[in-house]
Write a protein that holds these residues in place. Structure first.
Motif, PDB file in Angstrom:
ATOM      1  N   PRO A  19       0.802  -1.232   0.000  1.00  0.00           N
ATOM      2  CA  PRO A  19       0.000   0.000   0.000  1.00  0.00           C
ATOM      3  C   PRO A  19       0.833   1.280   0.000  1.00  0.00           C
ATOM      4  O   PRO A  19       0.357   2.319  -0.476  1.00  0.00           O
ATOM      5  CB  PRO A  19      -0.822  -0.131   1.292  1.00  0.00           C
ATOM      6  N   ARG A  20       2.063   1.197   0.488  1.00  0.00           N
ATOM      7  CA  ARG A  20       2.907   2.400   0.504  1.00  0.00           C
ATOM      8  C   ARG A  20       3.304   2.826  -0.903  1.00  0.00           C
ATOM      9  O   ARG A  20       3.670   3.987  -1.121  1.00  0.00           O
ATOM     10  CB  ARG A  20       4.173   2.136   1.336  1.00  0.00           C
ATOM     11  N   ALA A  21       3.256   1.892  -1.853  1.00  0.00           N
ATOM     12  CA  ALA A  21       3.584   2.204  -3.236  1.00  0.00           C
ATOM     13  C   ALA A  21       2.344   2.398  -4.098  1.00  0.00           C
ATOM     14  O   ALA A  21       2.465   2.754  -5.270  1.00  0.00           O
ATOM     15  CB  ALA A  21       4.439   1.084  -3.828  1.00  0.00           C
ATOM     16  N   LEU A  22       1.174   2.183  -3.518  1.00  0.00           N
ATOM     17  CA  LEU A  22      -0.067   2.267  -4.287  1.00  0.00           C
ATOM     18  C   LEU A  22      -0.897   3.498  -3.938  1.00  0.00           C
ATOM     19  O   LEU A  22      -1.689   3.966  -4.754  1.00  0.00           O
ATOM     20  CB  LEU A  22      -0.900   1.000  -4.053  1.00  0.00           C
ATOM     21  N   GLY A  23      -0.738   4.009  -2.739  1.00  0.00           N
ATOM     22  CA  GLY A  23      -1.537   5.154  -2.313  1.00  0.00           C
ATOM     23  C   GLY A  23      -2.912   4.730  -1.842  1.00  0.00           C
ATOM     24  O   GLY A  23      -3.267   3.544  -1.845  1.00  0.00           O
ATOM     25  N   SER A  24      -3.696   5.712  -1.416  1.00  0.00           N
ATOM     26  CA  SER A  24      -5.025   5.452  -0.883  1.00  0.00           C
ATOM     27  C   SER A  24      -5.940   6.624  -1.203  1.00  0.00           C
ATOM     28  O   SER A  24      -5.461   7.734  -1.487  1.00  0.00           O
ATOM     29  CB  SER A  24      -4.945   5.241   0.639  1.00  0.00           C
ATOM     30  N   ALA A 204       4.182   7.078  -2.588  1.00  0.00           N
ATOM     31  CA  ALA A 204       5.614   7.399  -2.582  1.00  0.00           C
ATOM     32  C   ALA A 204       6.283   6.929  -1.292  1.00  0.00           C
ATOM     33  O   ALA A 204       7.359   7.413  -0.940  1.00  0.00           O
ATOM     34  CB  ALA A 204       5.821   8.901  -2.754  1.00  0.00           C
ATOM     35  N   GLY A 205       5.668   5.967  -0.619  1.00  0.00           N
ATOM     36  CA  GLY A 205       6.133   5.581   0.692  1.00  0.00           C
ATOM     37  C   GLY A 205       7.343   4.673   0.731  1.00  0.00           C
ATOM     38  O   GLY A 205       7.815   4.318   1.811  1.00  0.00           O
ATOM     39  N   LEU A 206       7.879   4.282  -0.426  1.00  0.00           N
ATOM     40  CA  LEU A 206       9.068   3.436  -0.455  1.00  0.00           C
ATOM     41  C   LEU A 206      10.306   4.193  -0.920  1.00  0.00           C
ATOM     42  O   LEU A 206      11.375   3.597  -1.082  1.00  0.00           O
ATOM     43  CB  LEU A 206       8.834   2.225  -1.365  1.00  0.00           C
ATOM     44  N   ARG A 235      -1.786  15.730  -1.892  1.00  0.00           N
ATOM     45  CA  ARG A 235      -1.821  15.816  -3.355  1.00  0.00           C
ATOM     46  C   ARG A 235      -0.569  15.232  -3.982  1.00  0.00           C
ATOM     47  O   ARG A 235      -0.618  14.594  -5.024  1.00  0.00           O
ATOM     48  CB  ARG A 235      -2.013  17.269  -3.778  1.00  0.00           C
ATOM     49  N   SER A 236       0.592  15.451  -3.356  1.00  0.00           N
ATOM     50  CA  SER A 236       1.837  14.897  -3.897  1.00  0.00           C
ATOM     51  C   SER A 236       2.913  14.937  -2.834  1.00  0.00           C
ATOM     52  O   SER A 236       2.857  15.741  -1.894  1.00  0.00           O
ATOM     53  CB  SER A 236       2.298  15.678  -5.139  1.00  0.00           C
ATOM     54  N   VAL A 237       3.911  14.064  -2.989  1.00  0.00           N
ATOM     55  CA  VAL A 237       5.097  14.052  -2.128  1.00  0.00           C
ATOM     56  C   VAL A 237       6.304  13.786  -3.020  1.00  0.00           C
ATOM     57  O   VAL A 237       6.268  12.905  -3.881  1.00  0.00           O
ATOM     58  CB  VAL A 237       5.008  12.974  -1.029  1.00  0.00           C
ATOM     59  N   ALA A 238       7.363  14.554  -2.815  1.00  0.00           N
ATOM     60  CA  ALA A 238       8.608  14.369  -3.559  1.00  0.00           C
ATOM     61  C   ALA A 238       9.777  14.433  -2.597  1.00  0.00           C
ATOM     62  O   ALA A 238       9.724  15.116  -1.570  1.00  0.00           O
ATOM     63  CB  ALA A 238       8.757  15.435  -4.640  1.00  0.00           C
ATOM     64  N   LEU A 251       9.115  16.952   0.491  1.00  0.00           N
ATOM     65  CA  LEU A 251       8.180  18.028   0.147  1.00  0.00           C
ATOM     66  C   LEU A 251       6.790  17.438  -0.043  1.00  0.00           C
ATOM     67  O   LEU A 251       6.596  16.554  -0.880  1.00  0.00           O
ATOM     68  CB  LEU A 251       8.628  18.731  -1.135  1.00  0.00           C
ATOM     69  N   ALA A 252       5.832  17.912   0.732  1.00  0.00           N
ATOM     70  CA  ALA A 252       4.449  17.439   0.635  1.00  0.00           C
ATOM     71  C   ALA A 252       3.534  18.595   0.256  1.00  0.00           C
ATOM     72  O   ALA A 252       3.579  19.664   0.889  1.00  0.00           O
ATOM     73  CB  ALA A 252       4.001  16.833   1.956  1.00  0.00           C
ATOM     74  N   GLU A 253       2.731  18.385  -0.768  1.00  0.00           N
ATOM     75  CA  GLU A 253       1.702  19.354  -1.138  1.00  0.00           C
ATOM     76  C   GLU A 253       0.371  18.833  -0.634  1.00  0.00           C
ATOM     77  O   GLU A 253      -0.069  17.738  -0.980  1.00  0.00           O
ATOM     78  CB  GLU A 253       1.654  19.559  -2.646  1.00  0.00           C
TER      79      GLU A 253
END
Length: 259
Positions: A19-24, A204-206, A235-238, A251-253
């Motif tokens: 789930p960390r690579a798939l999102g929710s 983006a958890g991995l 919305r996004s994390v980089a 960075l989290a939006e």
């Protein structure tokens, strides 16, 4: 029996990690966007220009820093951070215990708390109120590191005393170097109070945020996080490298609920 046990273990691990690579699914929020950047600057060795460039390029609203030193503060001021994020609560210290919170928005109910673990890391915090959104409590997080068995108690104690989410109260965000992955029970306990990990929420958890350290050939691990109240949409994390530091900036939006 061996192959069956191995297969079962692999499936269980996959169920936890995938789930960390798939999102929710994210909550349907209609408030303003809030961009949060966090970075551990490795006792001031992290490149200040990179941080200022990230703030400018991504229109960051809140910057949380750990291992924040007087030299880092001076460098950020010299490079113009005050013009981008004019409000601050800082605790610059030589070495690794300093902390800072810079914001584009006025900051209130701010201060610095000190973890009681063996390292004595400090944590700057404050509340910001973006136009059109409720107040949001933000903290720069840095519990003790479990680098040796005799440090585990300090690490657990510091994580246990992090501000819990308040699902029926104010919104909260914790950003920083948690010295823990989502596989660690103390961090999961904190999440269970009402936070979500922003990176995992968008798949983006991995992406590793720390390491290799001091030349050790270890793969990057995910110990830097932005935890957000479950009422906040991610919305996004980089993840961005910061020259001079062994940590990467996160960075989290976010999209806040409307006031």
């Amino acid at each position: 029996v061996g192959p069956v046990v191995a297969a079962g273990t692999a499936l269980a691990l996959l169920a936890v990690v995938a789930p960390r690579a798939l999102g929710s699914p994210q909550p349907a929020t209609t408030g303003p966007t809030l961009r949060v950047l966090t970075a551990n600057v490795l006792a001031g060795a992290g490149d200040a220009r990179t941080l200022v460039d990230l703030v400018r390029a991504h229109r960051v609203d809140v910057l949380a820093l750990q291992e924040f030193t007087p030299d880092t503060q001076a460098d950020l001021d010299r490079l113009g951070l005050a013009g981008l994020l004019p409000h601050r609560r800082t605790n610059p210290q030589v070495g690794t215990v300093g902390s800072a919170l810079y914001t584009r928005l006025p900051i209130s109910a701010d201060g610095v708390r000190h973890n009681r673990g063996g390292w004595g890391f400090s944590q700057a915090y404050g509340t910001v109120t973006p136009p059109g959104a409720p107040p949001v409590r933000v903290g720069s997080v840095h519990p003790a590191a479990p680098y040796a068995l005799d440090q585990n108690g300090h690490w657990r104690a510091d994580l246990a005393t992090q501000p819990p989410a308040t699902p029926d109260g104010p919104l909260g965000i914790l950003a920083g170097d948690f010295n823990a992955t989502l596989d660690h029970a103390p961090l999961r306990t904190l999440l269970d109070t009402g936070y979500v990990d922003a990176a995992a929420a968008v798949g983006a958890g991995l992406t590793g945020t720390w390491g290799p350290y001091d030349g050790d050939p270890i793969p990057p691990v995910v110990i830097d996080h932005v935890l957000v109240d479950r009422r906040i949409a991610v919305r996004s994390v980089a993840v961005h490298p910061v020259p001079g530091s062994d940590h990467r900036a996160v960075l989290a939006e976010l999209r806040l609920p409307a006031a």
